[in-house]
Design an enzyme around this catalytic site. Structure first.
Site, PDB file in Angstrom:
ATOM      1  N   HIS A  21       0.847  -1.184   0.000  1.00 21.19           N
ATOM      2  CA  HIS A  21       0.000   0.000   0.000  1.00 21.19           C
ATOM      3  C   HIS A  21       0.888   1.241   0.000  1.00 21.19           C
ATOM      4  CE1 HIS A  21       0.861   0.489   4.245  1.00 21.19           C
ATOM      5  NE2 HIS A  21       0.211  -0.617   4.594  1.00 21.19           N
ATOM      6  N   HIS A  24       3.877   1.547   2.488  1.00 14.08           N
ATOM      7  CA  HIS A  24       5.119   0.861   2.109  1.00 14.08           C
ATOM      8  C   HIS A  24       5.826   1.648   1.008  1.00 14.08           C
ATOM      9  CE1 HIS A  24       2.322  -2.657   3.133  1.00 14.08           C
ATOM     10  NE2 HIS A  24       3.157  -2.567   4.156  1.00 14.08           N
ATOM     11  N   CYS A 130       1.551 -10.861  19.987  1.00 22.73           N
ATOM     12  CA  CYS A 130       0.699 -10.357  18.894  1.00 22.73           C
ATOM     13  C   CYS A 130       1.290 -10.853  17.579  1.00 22.73           C
ATOM     14  CB  CYS A 130       0.639  -8.830  18.884  1.00 22.73           C
ATOM     15  SG  CYS A 130      -0.173  -8.194  17.391  1.00 22.73           S
ATOM     16  N   CYS A 133       2.093  -7.988  15.036  1.00 22.26           N
ATOM     17  CA  CYS A 133       3.386  -7.325  15.285  1.00 22.26           C
ATOM     18  C   CYS A 133       4.539  -8.329  15.261  1.00 22.26           C
ATOM     19  CB  CYS A 133       3.413  -6.658  16.659  1.00 22.26           C
ATOM     20  SG  CYS A 133       2.260  -5.328  16.911  1.00 22.26           S
ATOM     21  N   CYS A 155      -4.019  -6.192  21.273  1.00 18.73           N
ATOM     22  CA  CYS A 155      -2.847  -5.374  20.943  1.00 18.73           C
ATOM     23  C   CYS A 155      -3.302  -3.939  20.670  1.00 18.73           C
ATOM     24  CB  CYS A 155      -2.171  -5.953  19.700  1.00 18.73           C
ATOM     25  SG  CYS A 155      -0.965  -4.848  18.937  1.00 18.73           S
ATOM     26  N   HIS A 158      -2.950  -3.360  16.724  1.00 24.33           N
ATOM     27  CA  HIS A 158      -3.797  -4.123  15.807  1.00 24.33           C
ATOM     28  C   HIS A 158      -5.244  -4.291  16.274  1.00 24.33           C
ATOM     29  CE1 HIS A 158       0.185  -5.182  14.226  1.00 24.33           C
ATOM     30  NE2 HIS A 158      -0.443  -5.316  13.081  1.00 24.33           N
ATOM     31  N   LYS A 305      -3.920   5.959  11.131  1.00 26.01           N
ATOM     32  CA  LYS A 305      -2.857   5.302  10.380  1.00 26.01           C
ATOM     33  C   LYS A 305      -3.508   4.469   9.286  1.00 26.01           C
ATOM     34  CE  LYS A 305       0.992   2.100  10.578  1.00 26.01           C
ATOM     35  NZ  LYS A 305       1.397   0.766  10.958  1.00 26.01           N
ATOM     36  N   LYS A 308      -4.383  -1.738   5.798  1.00 27.87           N
ATOM     37  CA  LYS A 308      -5.234  -2.630   5.027  1.00 27.87           C
ATOM     38  C   LYS A 308      -6.307  -3.212   5.923  1.00 27.87           C
ATOM     39  CE  LYS A 308      -4.802  -6.781   3.204  1.00 27.87           C
ATOM     40  NZ  LYS A 308      -4.091  -7.998   2.869  1.00 27.87           N
TER      41      LYS A 308
HETATM   42  N1  MSP Z   1       8.748  -6.862   8.316  1.00 26.19           N
HETATM   43  C1  MSP Z   1       8.779  -5.757   9.243  1.00 26.19           C
HETATM   44  C2  MSP Z   1      10.066  -4.963   9.077  1.00 26.19           C
HETATM   45  C3  MSP Z   1      11.324  -5.743   9.260  1.00 26.19           C
HETATM   46  S1  MSP Z   1      12.731  -4.782   8.995  1.00 26.19           S
HETATM   47  C4  MSP Z   1      13.997  -5.692   9.532  1.00 26.19           C
HETATM   48  C5  MSP Z   1       7.582  -4.837   8.979  1.00 26.19           C
HETATM   49  N2  MSP Z   1       7.037  -4.909   7.799  1.00 26.19           N
HETATM   50  S2  MSP Z   1       5.752  -4.087   7.318  1.00 26.19           S
HETATM   51  O1  MSP Z   1       5.531  -4.505   5.965  1.00 26.19           O
HETATM   52  O2  MSP Z   1       4.687  -4.258   8.232  1.00 26.19           O
HETATM   53  O3  MSP Z   1       6.097  -2.562   7.391  1.00 26.19           O
HETATM   54  C6  MSP Z   1       7.184  -2.056   6.721  1.00 26.19           C
HETATM   55  C7  MSP Z   1       7.224  -0.553   6.711  1.00 26.19           C
HETATM   56  O4  MSP Z   1       6.033   0.013   6.167  1.00 26.19           O
HETATM   57  C8  MSP Z   1       7.385   0.051   8.097  1.00 26.19           C
HETATM   58  O5  MSP Z   1       8.420   1.015   8.032  1.00 26.19           O
HETATM   59  C9  MSP Z   1       6.085   0.714   8.355  1.00 26.19           C
HETATM   60  O6  MSP Z   1       6.199   1.821   9.177  1.00 26.19           O
HETATM   61  C10 MSP Z   1       5.675   1.113   6.946  1.00 26.19           C
HETATM   62  N3  MSP Z   1       4.268   1.398   6.931  1.00 26.19           N
HETATM   63  C11 MSP Z   1       3.223   0.549   7.048  1.00 26.19           C
HETATM   64  N4  MSP Z   1       2.079   1.283   7.129  1.00 26.19           N
HETATM   65  C12 MSP Z   1       2.366   2.605   7.085  1.00 26.19           C
HETATM   66  C13 MSP Z   1       1.644   3.804   7.020  1.00 26.19           C
HETATM   67  N5  MSP Z   1       0.332   3.849   7.103  1.00 26.19           N
HETATM   68  N6  MSP Z   1       2.340   4.963   6.872  1.00 26.19           N
HETATM   69  C14 MSP Z   1       3.699   4.988   6.699  1.00 26.19           C
HETATM   70  N7  MSP Z   1       4.409   3.882   6.747  1.00 26.19           N
HETATM   71  C15 MSP Z   1       3.778   2.702   7.090  1.00 26.19           C
HETATM   72  O7  MSP Z   1       7.232  -4.074   9.858  1.00 26.19           O
END
Ligand code: MSP
Length: 520
Positions: A21, A24, A130, A133, A155, A158, A305, A308
């Site tokens: 999304h 990411h 969780c 997380c 959590c 979540h 925030k 999905k």
């Molecule tokens: N797999 C772990 C990271 C391991 S790093 C050794 C993880 N993955 S994640 O896919 O859930 O998230 C990855 C990144 O996407 C994080 O930096 C997270 O903050 C970012 N984002 C997910 N949702 C977000 C928003 N709504 N806004 C900005 N960034 C966000 O965590």
């Protein structure tokens, strides 16, 4: 190959079970813009991204879909995560997947090294976990459930029930690193940025660290603990190690020496893993800690925030299909102060596209090129004598270039764009004031007309170079139209502010609208 100073920068590795999304995409384009900037500055740059494929979350998603976890992640990584990089025009140097042998074997080697150094012991553990997380939750992040989860502990992030886990675990002696970590934050005040993130980390560590459970035995989708194959390594320990295994930890000492340590850009939700656990793991192994950790904020949709699971998720192609990758990159990197939360809205995106990209930068480029075509047959005119007003433009360009470089050094792409945009605004004002269309009517003003259009075109040259890390596509089009020899990506960005790179006499080409009108 560049000979400059090493600049190794990483995104977090993403859980592939979610379709990418815009959150990411946000982290990824920020890292890409920083990497492109440093690459173009001649630094020995390496940008890493990848996917985090082990753990219970992935295992459950795979079984819910009736496939093996490996099949599940393969499908998502190839079908969704590689294409994301193309959609957003990301120029990563490597992509690591934690299910690759190059990673799994070195994770075992690292964990074995910690064990041999006496930092790991076996113990009993009972705590609330969780799966979202992938973390045992501290008291402060456990709340009472509501609605369907009334009466359960959930959590805080979540809002889903926590699971009580009781098992034999291996523990990492994280508590021994309280002092060394506090020293690190003190001696290197920029280790965690921004300031708010640093303060949060310092107070968390000051409150005392507990040892960390680093293995799980209830399932087997992970890297085996080398001395006890009834356990797999905790998914976060496995994941953090990607930053080291990808640059040759344990396999290629020369590469590791050249790249390590890295800068990590992460969302603030995963700051503690990167600024507390990860440097402690590295210290325990006798390796250098990262050069720095920068935590950015969240993209908010409707004040929350974006996620999905809360059905506020927006996929990047919804934006890029309409506005293009450059507009996506520009919007998120300029409209949100890097390090703070920012609200996404379609209205804001459209308004900025129209005002800043189409009417601001795009129009500046197209009218300048059109006037060179019309008044000078498509050949860049030579500047004659410069007036104070012309010199003011030169100064603005020089200042903007220096300020943008300083901002990128501070990990503030938003401030860099703001600095560069002073050039766009100044040039648009300059053209309005100098009225080249009026000068063109008077043969006696021919030399002045040349100076004005040279100034505008040379300003555009600087803009193409300075904006190329943010908007590689449109700046590439502008660069070709300016007719300058050489590739834009090879233009030294730290010299972008020096006046006069554009040679009079170069033949300008046609320029299609950089930011076409969008029918709403
Ligand atoms: N797999 C772990 C990271 C391991 S790093 C050794 C993880 N993955 S994640 O896919 O859930 O998230 C990855 C990144 O996407 C994080 O930096 C997270 O903050 C970012 N984002 C997910 N949702 C977000 C928003 N709504 N806004 C900005 N960034 C966000 O965590």
């Amino acid at each position: 190959m560049s000979t400059g100073r090493s600049f190794y920068i990483t995104t977090p590795i993403y859980y592939p079970s979610d379709v990418p999304h815009i959150g990411h995409g946000y982290t990824t384009v920020a890292v890409d813009a920083l990497a492109r900037w440093h690459r173009q500055a001649g630094d020995d740059t390496w940008m890493l991204t990848g996917t985090d494929e082990h753990g219970q979350k992935m295992l459950r998603a795979a079984s819910a879909n009736g496939v093996t976890p490996q099949e599940w992640v393969d499908k998502l990584v190839e079908g969704s995560w590689f294409p994301l990089l193309e959609t957003l025009e990301v120029a990563n140097d490597d992509f690591i997947r934690t299910t690759q042998a190059r990673h799994e074997e070195r994770v075992q080697q690292f964990v074995q090294a910690l064990y041999d150094r006496g930092y790991i012991y076996a113990g009993e553990y009972e705590a609330l976990y969780c799966v979202g997380c992938e973390e045992f939750k501290p008291e402060s992040e456990i709340v009472d459930g509501t609605g369907p989860f009334e009466g359960l502990k959930v959590c805080a992030i979540h809002s889903k029930p926590l699971e009580l886990l009781k098992e034999k675990n291996y523990f990492f002696k994280l508590s021994e690193f309280t002092g060394p970590l506090l020293d690190l934050y003190k001696n290197e005040p920029d280790f965690v940025r921004p300031e708010s993130a640093r303060n949060e980390v310092v107070s968390f560590v000051k409150s005392g660290l507990k040892d960390l459970s680093i293995s799980r035995s209830a399932f087997d989708w992970g890297v085996r603990v080398p001395w006890d194959d009834s356990h797999v390594i905790y998914v976060w320990v496995d994941a953090l190690l990607n930053y080291a295994t990808a640059v040759g930890y344990g396999t290629d000492p020369a590469q590791f020496e050249r790249r390590w340590p890295a800068f990590h850009i992460v969302g603030k939700d995963i700051l503690r893993f990167h600024a507390v656990i990860w440097p402690a793991m590295l210290m325990a192994a006798g390796l250098d800690v990262p050069r720095g950790v920068f935590a950015h904020g969240w993209l908010l949709v409707g004040g929350e925030k974006m996620s999905k699971s809360k059905l506020t998720g927006i996929v990047p192609t919804e934006i890029t299909d309409v506005f293009g990758a450059d507009a996506y990159r520009f919007y998120f990197l300029s409209a949100i102060a890097f390090g703070q939360d920012g609200s996404f809205s379609w209205e804001d995106l459209s308004a900025r596209y129209q005002a800043e990209l189409a009417n601001g930068f795009g129009n500046l480029a197209s009218r300048t090129m059109a006037m060179i075509e019309k008044y000078f047959g498509g050949s860049v005119p030579p500047p004659a004598e410069y007036s104070d007003g012309d010199r003011r433009i030169q100064q603005i360009v020089a200042d903007a270039a220096a300020e943008a470089d300083a901002a990128m050094d501070r990990f503030r792409p938003d401030e860099a764009v703001a600095a560069i945009w002073t050039i766009v605004d100044a040039l648009n004002g300059y053209i309005t004031e100098n009225e080249p269309w009026a000068l063109a009517k008077d043969a006696a003003q021919r030399a002045r007309l040349g100076t004005v259009l040279y100034t505008a075109a040379e300003g555009l040259r600087a803009l193409a170079v300075l904006l190329s890390p943010f908007m590689p596509h449109s700046t590439g089009m502008l660069w070709s139209a300016l007719g300058i020899a050489g590739r834009l990506v090879d233009e030294p960005i730290r010299a972008a502010g020096a006046w006069g790179r554009l040679a009079p006499g170069s033949a300008v080409g046609a320029l299609a609208p950089l930011f076409p009108r969008i029918d709403q």
